[in-house]
Design a protein around this motif. Sequence first.
Motif, PDB file in Angstrom:
ATOM      1  N   ALA A 111       0.812  -1.216   0.000  1.00  0.00           N
ATOM      2  CA  ALA A 111       0.000   0.000   0.000  1.00  0.00           C
ATOM      3  C   ALA A 111       0.845   1.265   0.000  1.00  0.00           C
ATOM      4  O   ALA A 111       0.500   2.257  -0.657  1.00  0.00           O
ATOM      5  CB  ALA A 111      -0.939  -0.010   1.210  1.00  0.00           C
ATOM      6  N   THR A 112       1.967   1.248   0.713  1.00  0.00           N
ATOM      7  CA  THR A 112       2.798   2.456   0.764  1.00  0.00           C
ATOM      8  C   THR A 112       3.347   2.806  -0.621  1.00  0.00           C
ATOM      9  O   THR A 112       3.389   3.977  -1.002  1.00  0.00           O
ATOM     10  CB  THR A 112       3.958   2.272   1.754  1.00  0.00           C
ATOM     11  N   SER A 113       3.752   1.801  -1.370  1.00  0.00           N
ATOM     12  CA  SER A 113       4.275   2.065  -2.716  1.00  0.00           C
ATOM     13  C   SER A 113       3.193   2.620  -3.631  1.00  0.00           C
ATOM     14  O   SER A 113       3.439   3.552  -4.416  1.00  0.00           O
ATOM     15  CB  SER A 113       4.860   0.783  -3.319  1.00  0.00           C
ATOM     16  N   TRP A 114       1.985   2.067  -3.540  1.00  0.00           N
ATOM     17  CA  TRP A 114       0.902   2.567  -4.392  1.00  0.00           C
ATOM     18  C   TRP A 114       0.535   4.000  -4.025  1.00  0.00           C
ATOM     19  O   TRP A 114       0.202   4.808  -4.916  1.00  0.00           O
ATOM     20  CB  TRP A 114      -0.312   1.651  -4.287  1.00  0.00           C
ATOM     21  N   ALA A 115       0.616   4.342  -2.755  1.00  0.00           N
ATOM     22  CA  ALA A 115       0.327   5.717  -2.340  1.00  0.00           C
ATOM     23  C   ALA A 115       1.373   6.685  -2.880  1.00  0.00           C
ATOM     24  O   ALA A 115       1.051   7.799  -3.315  1.00  0.00           O
ATOM     25  CB  ALA A 115       0.253   5.803  -0.824  1.00  0.00           C
ATOM     26  N   VAL A 145      -0.490   9.649   8.899  1.00  0.00           N
ATOM     27  CA  VAL A 145       0.933   9.694   8.578  1.00  0.00           C
ATOM     28  C   VAL A 145       1.096  10.659   7.414  1.00  0.00           C
ATOM     29  O   VAL A 145       0.456  10.483   6.371  1.00  0.00           O
ATOM     30  CB  VAL A 145       1.476   8.303   8.185  1.00  0.00           C
ATOM     31  N   LEU A 146       1.929  11.659   7.582  1.00  0.00           N
ATOM     32  CA  LEU A 146       2.174  12.617   6.503  1.00  0.00           C
ATOM     33  C   LEU A 146       3.285  12.106   5.590  1.00  0.00           C
ATOM     34  O   LEU A 146       4.264  11.523   6.046  1.00  0.00           O
ATOM     35  CB  LEU A 146       2.552  13.976   7.081  1.00  0.00           C
ATOM     36  N   ILE A 147       3.121  12.329   4.297  1.00  0.00           N
ATOM     37  CA  ILE A 147       4.124  11.917   3.316  1.00  0.00           C
ATOM     38  C   ILE A 147       4.917  13.138   2.890  1.00  0.00           C
ATOM     39  O   ILE A 147       4.356  14.116   2.385  1.00  0.00           O
ATOM     40  CB  ILE A 147       3.460  11.268   2.086  1.00  0.00           C
ATOM     41  N   ALA A 148       6.234  13.085   3.087  1.00  0.00           N
ATOM     42  CA  ALA A 148       7.118  14.164   2.667  1.00  0.00           C
ATOM     43  C   ALA A 148       7.464  14.002   1.189  1.00  0.00           C
ATOM     44  O   ALA A 148       7.425  12.887   0.651  1.00  0.00           O
ATOM     45  CB  ALA A 148       8.394  14.158   3.507  1.00  0.00           C
ATOM     46  N   PRO A 149       7.833  15.098   0.507  1.00  0.00           N
ATOM     47  CA  PRO A 149       8.174  15.008  -0.926  1.00  0.00           C
ATOM     48  C   PRO A 149       9.354  14.086  -1.213  1.00  0.00           C
ATOM     49  O   PRO A 149       9.497  13.598  -2.340  1.00  0.00           O
ATOM     50  CB  PRO A 149       8.509  16.459  -1.297  1.00  0.00           C
ATOM     51  N   THR A 150      10.197  13.842  -0.196  1.00  0.00           N
ATOM     52  CA  THR A 150      11.375  12.999  -0.397  1.00  0.00           C
ATOM     53  C   THR A 150      11.185  11.573   0.116  1.00  0.00           C
ATOM     54  O   THR A 150      12.110  10.765   0.025  1.00  0.00           O
ATOM     55  CB  THR A 150      12.592  13.619   0.320  1.00  0.00           C
ATOM     56  N   ASP A 151       9.998  11.250   0.626  1.00  0.00           N
ATOM     57  CA  ASP A 151       9.790   9.916   1.185  1.00  0.00           C
ATOM     58  C   ASP A 151       9.912   8.830   0.122  1.00  0.00           C
ATOM     59  O   ASP A 151       9.445   8.986  -1.009  1.00  0.00           O
ATOM     60  CB  ASP A 151       8.407   9.817   1.839  1.00  0.00           C
ATOM     61  N   ALA A 153       9.544   4.337  -0.282  1.00  0.00           N
ATOM     62  CA  ALA A 153       8.772   3.259   0.338  1.00  0.00           C
ATOM     63  C   ALA A 153       9.378   2.874   1.679  1.00  0.00           C
ATOM     64  O   ALA A 153       8.656   2.580   2.637  1.00  0.00           O
ATOM     65  CB  ALA A 153       8.728   2.058  -0.599  1.00  0.00           C
ATOM     66  N   MET A 154      10.700   2.915   1.782  1.00  0.00           N
ATOM     67  CA  MET A 154      11.352   2.544   3.033  1.00  0.00           C
ATOM     68  C   MET A 154      11.046   3.559   4.141  1.00  0.00           C
ATOM     69  O   MET A 154      10.649   3.184   5.249  1.00  0.00           O
ATOM     70  CB  MET A 154      12.868   2.432   2.850  1.00  0.00           C
ATOM     71  N   THR A 155      11.213   4.847   3.860  1.00  0.00           N
ATOM     72  CA  THR A 155      11.002   5.843   4.917  1.00  0.00           C
ATOM     73  C   THR A 155       9.524   5.936   5.297  1.00  0.00           C
ATOM     74  O   THR A 155       9.191   6.135   6.469  1.00  0.00           O
ATOM     75  CB  THR A 155      11.526   7.224   4.493  1.00  0.00           C
ATOM     76  N   LEU A 156       8.627   5.761   4.324  1.00  0.00           N
ATOM     77  CA  LEU A 156       7.206   5.786   4.648  1.00  0.00           C
ATOM     78  C   LEU A 156       6.830   4.571   5.491  1.00  0.00           C
ATOM     79  O   LEU A 156       6.034   4.673   6.430  1.00  0.00           O
ATOM     80  CB  LEU A 156       6.367   5.832   3.376  1.00  0.00           C
ATOM     81  N   ARG A 219      10.866   6.614  -6.039  1.00  0.00           N
ATOM     82  CA  ARG A 219      10.713   6.566  -4.586  1.00  0.00           C
ATOM     83  C   ARG A 219       9.762   5.443  -4.150  1.00  0.00           C
ATOM     84  O   ARG A 219       9.965   4.821  -3.109  1.00  0.00           O
ATOM     85  CB  ARG A 219      10.234   7.916  -4.075  1.00  0.00           C
ATOM     86  N   ALA A 220       8.744   5.180  -4.958  1.00  0.00           N
ATOM     87  CA  ALA A 220       7.790   4.128  -4.598  1.00  0.00           C
ATOM     88  C   ALA A 220       8.408   2.746  -4.653  1.00  0.00           C
ATOM     89  O   ALA A 220       7.986   1.837  -3.916  1.00  0.00           O
ATOM     90  CB  ALA A 220       6.590   4.188  -5.549  1.00  0.00           C
ATOM     91  N   LEU A 221       9.419   2.567  -5.500  1.00  0.00           N
ATOM     92  CA  LEU A 221      10.041   1.252  -5.655  1.00  0.00           C
ATOM     93  C   LEU A 221      11.364   1.129  -4.912  1.00  0.00           C
ATOM     94  O   LEU A 221      12.064   0.128  -5.046  1.00  0.00           O
ATOM     95  CB  LEU A 221      10.238   0.949  -7.147  1.00  0.00           C
ATOM     96  N   ASP A 222      11.712   2.150  -4.121  1.00  0.00           N
ATOM     97  CA  ASP A 222      12.979   2.140  -3.371  1.00  0.00           C
ATOM     98  C   ASP A 222      12.741   1.502  -1.998  1.00  0.00           C
ATOM     99  O   ASP A 222      12.225   2.151  -1.120  1.00  0.00           O
ATOM    100  CB  ASP A 222      13.481   3.572  -3.210  1.00  0.00           C
TER     101      ASP A 222
END
Length: 222
Positions: A111-115, A145-151, A153-156, A219-222
């Motif tokens: 879910a985090t990657s899709w977001a 949970v807020l998503i930062a522009p640099t987040d 998948a790992m940091t989220l 970022r989603a696939l990291d």
Amino acid sequence: MDPAARPIFSSIILGSGTLAIACAQLAMEMGHVIGAALCTDAIFADWAARANILRIANVEELSTLLNNEPVDWIFSVANPLKLRPDVFERARQGAFNYHDGPLPRYAGTHATSWALLAQETEYAVTWHRIDDGVDTGDVVVQRQVLIAPTDTAMTLNLKCYEAAIEGFRELLTGLKIGKLTAYPQALVNRSYFPKRRRPDAAGYLRWDQSAQDLSAMTRALD
């Protein structure tokens, strides 16, 4: 309150990894006796062995155990196994699952990657009742949970990890004092991401896309 007067609850934890461990430890701190652990990875299994907690290998063993030794609560944490109604309904007071996304919008896996791919700026984690669907049960706790522009998948996921533990504390507190509010999901707004779903172009970077889209994919696939 006198510690000796605290209510004692019997619980079973299902799951994997350090998040399942952290939730099990928190439950014990708050008066729960962990009668058994269904461990779906070696990390949780090793911890359960060191903690002298009965380890269960599969749902069939869990079903047999519950036939002989009913428990108050079942908690599912980072657990890939789906429970049958004849299993989770044997918990005397309820069964709850942790989902690392805001329900009903991000049900399913990764879910985090899709977001991140959708370039969301706000997110959440959810504790919900277990029912016979997948991520469809009534919501009991949801933590923003807020998503930062640099987040990435790992940091989220790390942010979600911390929110999951605080959400579990809120859940346990609500159960203890008998003031837990549950509300049904608006399933008309549900989005479900199955395990085999893949990003567009199989995750390749397409140079006809904007830099913003390329950044989101990376970022989603990291």
